[in-house]
Design an enzyme around this catalytic site. Structure first.
Site, short mmCIF file in Angstrom:
data_model
loop_
_atom_site.label_atom_id
_atom_site.label_comp_id
_atom_site.label_asym_id
_atom_site.label_seq_id
_atom_site.Cartn_x
_atom_site.Cartn_y
_atom_site.Cartn_z
N TYR A 1 46.54 2.03 -20.88
CA TYR A 1 45.78 0.82 -20.63
C TYR A 1 44.90 0.98 -19.39
CZ TYR A 1 44.36 -4.01 -20.35
OH TYR A 1 43.59 -5.14 -20.32
N PHE B 1 13.21 -6.06 -24.69
CA PHE B 1 14.09 -5.64 -25.78
C PHE B 1 14.92 -6.86 -26.17
CE2 PHE B 1 17.85 -3.98 -27.84
CZ PHE B 1 17.25 -3.29 -28.87
N THR B 2 15.24 -6.96 -27.46
CA THR B 2 15.85 -8.19 -27.98
C THR B 2 17.09 -8.64 -27.20
OG1 THR B 2 17.00 -6.80 -29.58
CG2 THR B 2 14.96 -7.83 -30.32
N ASP C 1 16.79 0.30 -18.05
CA ASP C 1 17.45 0.34 -19.35
C ASP C 1 17.33 1.80 -19.75
OD1 ASP C 1 18.20 0.44 -21.98
OD2 ASP C 1 17.38 -1.54 -22.47
N LYS D 1 22.79 5.49 -28.59
CA LYS D 1 21.50 6.17 -28.83
C LYS D 1 21.59 7.60 -28.29
CE LYS D 1 20.80 1.75 -29.56
NZ LYS D 1 20.02 0.81 -28.82
N ARG E 1 9.98 -4.95 -36.91
CA ARG E 1 9.87 -5.17 -35.47
C ARG E 1 8.53 -5.86 -35.27
NH1 ARG E 1 14.78 -3.89 -32.50
NH2 ARG E 1 15.27 -5.70 -33.70
N PHE F 1 16.42 -12.11 -36.27
CA PHE F 1 16.09 -11.03 -37.20
C PHE F 1 17.32 -10.42 -37.88
CE2 PHE F 1 17.43 -7.62 -34.38
CZ PHE F 1 17.34 -8.21 -33.14
#
Ligand code: PLP
Length: 479
Positions: free
Chosen positions: A72, A124-125, A215, A258, A382, A449
């Site tokens: 844990y 970015f969303t 980011d 990514k 997009r 979306f």
């Protein structure tokens, strides 16, 4: 003579994929409300919906999964990942999160006060949604070229320093908690920032006591483009460029789904001791204890190995090379795509593809549906659907970029899959006049979306190309 490159791996395990009949695809698309996000993946042939969490892991990463220390607290895997982060990103603190938006949530909650403004190089969303949820307002400071799909600017992710400076002057630095600096800007088409621009943006912010948070979800792909396109970097390794990028920032949020070649995970990185303490505190509430952050030990280990693989120059060459291959084929077929080729996919310019469909009728959404219908290739809108509504007026935002994204998962598909995709799109292009727009019939309040549903504006309008074709073929063959 120019020589070909090839992937720096061979395939050890395969996952069968299924072609479908036209009737099956029509049924599936109808059930999905013409939204490719709502399709079942078993109804998809080549899945270019996203490069997020869809990478193929290496044999080393799978082996690393067996080394999961599922304690844990204080799992060995956390410390391995911390070492990888120090080595490749150079930031002091690692707070793992279940995925990128978990890190965005923590950062936004800690740094943004109601009424604050957060400048960023295109939105970015999920990033924007979390900034707004924390009471902030996103302000776009990307260069104008980023909004022009035909501009050949090599660094379309760059911050417009004049826009940023005017904002600081108009709003006051005290209302700007940080610059949200995205690398290889997703919504612009995977477009990089130059090192020079990263350095200058960061200097401008720091001069005004404004922090800079990257980011860095696609920072490694950005590093590859700096190596390719920026003077003085051709002989540098991707790894060393990545480290240099990070020296200009106070920290970063990352979706490991990514660049990092894993299926789940994310992290908040920072040099700020106080912010790290607070993030660890809040993280316990929203993610999990600070040494696992909502992830299993085995996931942390796979990320640590994935980062080391992702910064290899030959990996990046093949990754971006495959995207360029698809882009070059589409261009040769006359398909309007965003230029120059970006990092994680090819973006079709739906405005130029379907000039007869007004943006209110969601041309990119309609085109994504049509591509699926033609060949079972899944892409994503997009454009106006993703942009959502203005937080004050409630009006639909009509972005200049109205795109269909063909995102390429890492190490997953072959050149032949790219060929099939290109042929399908080229055959639709030949008959594009037959494609009609869509009407949104179900609109979720947040990030619409993902779950919005649509109907064709004319009875079976968007089905008309397909209805002329004989049933049964998964992939179109126009000639
Ligand atoms: C995917 C992505 C995110 C969000 O990450 P998740 O892991 O999907 O939550 C944030 N920023 C960028 C640029 C992304 O591509």
């Amino acid at each position: 003579m120019r020589r070909c490159w090839a992937e720096p791996f061979k395939i050890k395990m395969v996952e069968p994929i299924r072609t479908t009949s036209l009737a099956e695809r029509q049924r599936a698309l109808g059930a999905a409300g013409f939204n490719t996000f709502l399709l079942r993946s078993e109804d998809v042939y080549i899945d270019l919906l996203t490069d997020s969490g869809t990478s193929a892991m290496s044999d080393r990463q799978w082996a690393a999964m067996m080394l999961g220390d599922e304690a844990y607290a204080g799992s060995a895997n956390y410390y391995h990942l911390e070492q990888a982060v120090h080595r490749f990103y150079g930031f002091k603190h690692l707070i793992p999160t279940h995925q990128g938006r978990g890190a965005e949530h923590l950062l936004s909650r800690i740094l943004i006060k109601p009424g604050d403004i957060v400048p960023g190089n295109m939105y970015f969303t999920t990033t924007k949604a979390h900034q707004e949820l924390a009471g902030g307002r996103f302000h776009d400071v990307i260069i104008d070229e980023a909004h022009d799909p035909e501009s050949e600017h090599p660094f379309k992710g760059n911050v417009d320093l004049d826009k940023l400076e005017s904002l600081i002057r108009a709003a006051g630095a005290s209302r700007i908690p940080y610059l949200s600096l995205e690398l290889n800007v997703n919504m612009a088409g995977g477009q990089p920032c130059s090192m020079e621009n990263i350095r200058a943006s960061s200097e401008l912010c720091h001069r005004h006591d404004i922090k800079v948070y990257l980011d860095a979800t696609r920072a490694i792909e950005n590093a590859w483009f700096i190596k390719q396109r920026e003077r003085g970097y051709a002989d540098r390794s991707v790894a060393s460029i990545l480290l240099e990028i990070c020296t200009h920032a106070d920290g970063a949020t990352i979706s490991s789904k990514k660049d990092h070649l894993v299926n789940i995970g994310g992290m908040l990185l920072t040099n700020d001791d106080e912010l790290a303490d607070e993030a660890r505190n809040l993280g316990v509430l929203f993610e999990g204890l600070h040494t696992y952050g909502g992830l299993a030990g085995r996931d942390l280990e796979a990320i640590a190995v994935g980062i080391a693989e992702a910064v290899q120059d030959d990996h990046m060459h093949a990754r971006i090379g495959q995207v360029e291959y698809l882009a070059d084929r589409l261009l040769a077929a006359g398909i309007p795509i965003v230029r120059p080729t970006g990092g994680h996919g090819v973006f079709i310019d739906a405005r130029r593809f379907l000039p007869h469909v007004p943006q209110q009728q969601f041309p990119a959404q309609a085109l994504a549906a049509e591509i699926y219908l033609d060949s079972g290739v899944r892409s994503m809108e997009r454009g106006a659907v993703s942009a959502g509504r203005h937080p004050d007026t409630g009006e639909n935002i009509m972005p200049r970029l109205e795109l269909v994204r063909l995102a390429i998962p890492r190490r997953v598909y072959t050149q032949a899959h790219m060929d099939v995709t290109c042929e399908s799109i080229a055959s639709i292009y030949d008959e594009r006049r037959r494609i009609h727009g869509l009407r949104m019939v179900c609109e979720p309040k947040r990030l619409r979306f993902f779950q919005a549903r649509f109907e064709p504006l004319r009875d079976a309008g968007s089905l008309c190309i397909a209805s002329r074709r004989p049933d049964g073929a998964a992939s179109s063959n126009p000639s």
